[in-house]
Enzyme design. Structure first.
Site, PDB file in Angstrom:
ATOM      1  N   ARG A 183      69.405 107.770  58.940  1.00 52.03           N
ATOM      2  CA  ARG A 183      68.434 107.845  60.024  1.00 52.03           C
ATOM      3  C   ARG A 183      68.793 108.978  60.974  1.00 52.03           C
ATOM      4  O   ARG A 183      68.389 108.967  62.122  1.00 52.03           O
ATOM      5  CB  ARG A 183      68.469 106.544  60.810  1.00 52.03           C
ATOM      6  CG  ARG A 183      68.128 105.353  60.000  1.00 52.03           C
ATOM      7  CD  ARG A 183      68.498 104.125  60.789  1.00 52.03           C
ATOM      8  NE  ARG A 183      67.812 102.965  60.245  1.00 52.03           N
ATOM      9  CZ  ARG A 183      67.203 102.047  60.983  1.00 52.03           C
ATOM     10  NH1 ARG A 183      67.203 102.156  62.285  1.00 52.03           N
ATOM     11  NH2 ARG A 183      66.599 101.031  60.430  1.00 52.03           N
TER      12      ARG A 183
ATOM     13  N   CYS B 152      64.295 106.138 102.026  1.00 54.37           N
ATOM     14  CA  CYS B 152      64.166 107.441 102.683  1.00 54.37           C
ATOM     15  C   CYS B 152      64.520 107.326 104.173  1.00 54.37           C
ATOM     16  O   CYS B 152      64.362 106.260 104.776  1.00 54.37           O
ATOM     17  CB  CYS B 152      62.744 107.978 102.505  1.00 54.37           C
ATOM     18  SG  CYS B 152      62.546 108.954 100.990  1.00 54.37           S
TER      19      CYS B 152
ATOM     20  N   ASN C  43      72.213  94.666  98.907  1.00 49.87           N
ATOM     21  CA  ASN C  43      70.966  94.567  98.161  1.00 49.87           C
ATOM     22  C   ASN C  43      70.084  93.505  98.820  1.00 49.87           C
ATOM     23  O   ASN C  43      70.565  92.447  99.206  1.00 49.87           O
ATOM     24  CB  ASN C  43      71.269  94.195  96.707  1.00 49.87           C
ATOM     25  CG  ASN C  43      70.077  94.363  95.806  1.00 49.87           C
ATOM     26  OD1 ASN C  43      69.019  93.800  96.033  1.00 49.87           O
ATOM     27  ND2 ASN C  43      70.237  95.169  94.765  1.00 49.87           N
TER      28      ASN C  43
ATOM     29  N   HIS D  96      70.257 106.405  93.935  1.00 48.62           N
ATOM     30  CA  HIS D  96      71.155 105.357  94.416  1.00 48.62           C
ATOM     31  C   HIS D  96      71.982 104.800  93.266  1.00 48.62           C
ATOM     32  O   HIS D  96      71.612 104.925  92.107  1.00 48.62           O
ATOM     33  CB  HIS D  96      70.366 104.220  95.076  1.00 48.62           C
ATOM     34  CG  HIS D  96      69.552 103.398  94.106  1.00 48.62           C
ATOM     35  ND1 HIS D  96      68.356 103.845  93.581  1.00 48.62           N
ATOM     36  CD2 HIS D  96      69.772 102.183  93.554  1.00 48.62           C
ATOM     37  CE1 HIS D  96      67.872 102.916  92.755  1.00 48.62           C
ATOM     38  NE2 HIS D  96      68.723 101.904  92.704  1.00 48.62           N
TER      39      HIS D  96
HETATM   40 ZN   LIG Z   1      63.229 107.930  99.041  1.00 48.29          ZN
END
Ligand SMILES: [Zn+2]
Ligand SMILES: [Zn+2]
Ligand SMILES: [Zn+2]
Length: 324
Positions: A12, A35, A67, A157
């Site tokens: 493959r 932002c 978070n 991030h």
């Molecule tokens: Zn941003």
């Protein structure tokens, strides 16, 4: 290292042009929560590098925030208990987001080396802080770049998850490294780096402190490991010149991957020693980069074996030969 087998499928065989490459392009997002100016949309920061401004306001160069939807939480005790034949414990830990730059459109490949180094420094600072919590045994630093790699926000991030246990993949590596050390009194990662530099066919890039190789048994096409030349078991204990070298090498590597594979989505992880164990002599921290070019399917789920259509020698050659 781990006793893992992979199938390198020459039938493959795939060259870069044979993959259905989906370029991951970052687009502007008027509602991006990472932002500058939208600091109120994230939980209060736990760490930042800033030139100006105040905490949780604009003027930052890098921010770390918990978070908003954490997989694990900081509050509470461990309280591990048996329930019949099953065990359970509280979801103690930490889940943080490292917002790498205020610039929504940058990537690790397009940032300056200094900016990449700042990301690595933030990683180090967070690990050093969190390891003081004795309930925690492991920290995984990772980056999901692009939707297919699991990213839900495009703004550059990374994340970290601190755990009250040592996860299975890490244990597998540690056990393999311990076995090798017991037999040979040497570190298996040091041995691999030495061997790869001698052979050369799977070496992609190297500089004064770091070596990027296509591992001997890669699970995925173009899987790449970045290993420091100097032995050390903990990422957060590396020397400053090693972080500088790592930033340089990582940027160059991602530029090559982007050129050869049309800016793919990828996962990047840092493997370092658990806090709870002394692995100084035999474990060796490193990074693993996995471009997302193939799908994991039934065979892989059922066996833990991976079918890889690109040999590591070919992957290394392609990435080495890229003209930047
Ligand atoms: Zn941003
Ligand atoms: Zn080593
Ligand atoms: Zn690893």
């Amino acid at each position: 290292m781990t006793g893992r087998w992979v199938v390198i499928s020459t039938e493959r065989r795939k060259r870069p042009s044979d993959f259905r490459l989906e370029r991951h392009q970052v687009t502007r997002d008027a509602y991006c929560p990472f932002c500058p100016g939208r600091e109120d949309l994230t939980p209060p920061e736990v760490f930042a590098y800033r030139q100006s401004g105040v905490r949780n306001g604009p003027g930052w160069e890098l921010r770390v925030v918990p978070n908003k939807f954490p997989a694990l939480q900081v509050e509470g005790g461990l309280d591990r208990e048996g329930v019949g034949m099953f065990d359970r414990m509280n979801g103690i830990g930490a889940h943080e987001v490292i917002i790498e730059t205020p610039d929504h459109l940058k990537t690790l490949a397009s940032m300056s080396e200094g900016e990449v180094e700042r990301v690595l420094s933030a990683f180090r600072e967070r690990v050093r802080d969190l390891r003081q919590d004795h309930r925690l045994r492991y920290i995984l630093l990772f980056k999901n770049h692009g939707g297919p790699a699991g990213a839900t926000v495009e703004h550059p991030h990374s994340q970290l998850i601190a755990l009250p246990i040592v996860p299975a993949f890490v244990l597998e590596e540690i056990d393999g490294a311990r076995r090798h050390h017991a037999q040979k009194e040497r570190c298996v990662f040091c041995d691999v780096v030495h061997q790869e530099l001698t052979t050369g066919t799977r070496v992609i890039l190297e500089n004064a402190d770091m070596v990027a190789i296509a591992p001997y048994a890669p699970r995925f096409p173009f899987e790449t490991w970045v290993v420091p030349r100097r032995h050390g078991s903990r990422f957060e204990e590396a020397a400053q010149h090693e972080y500088d070298s790592l930033a340089r090498l990582l940027k160059a590597l991602l530029q090559r991957v982007n050129r050869a594979l049309e800016s793919p989505s990828y996962n990047l992880i840092v493997h370092t020693s658990p806090f709870s164990e002394d692995t100084t002599d035999f474990y060796h921290w490193h990074l693993e980069l996995m471009p997302r070019l193939t799908k994991v399917a039934g065979f892989e789920w059922g066996t833990g074996l991976y079918i890889n259509p690109t040999s590591p020698e070919e992957a290394a050659r392609v990435l080495r030969d890229v003209k930047i």
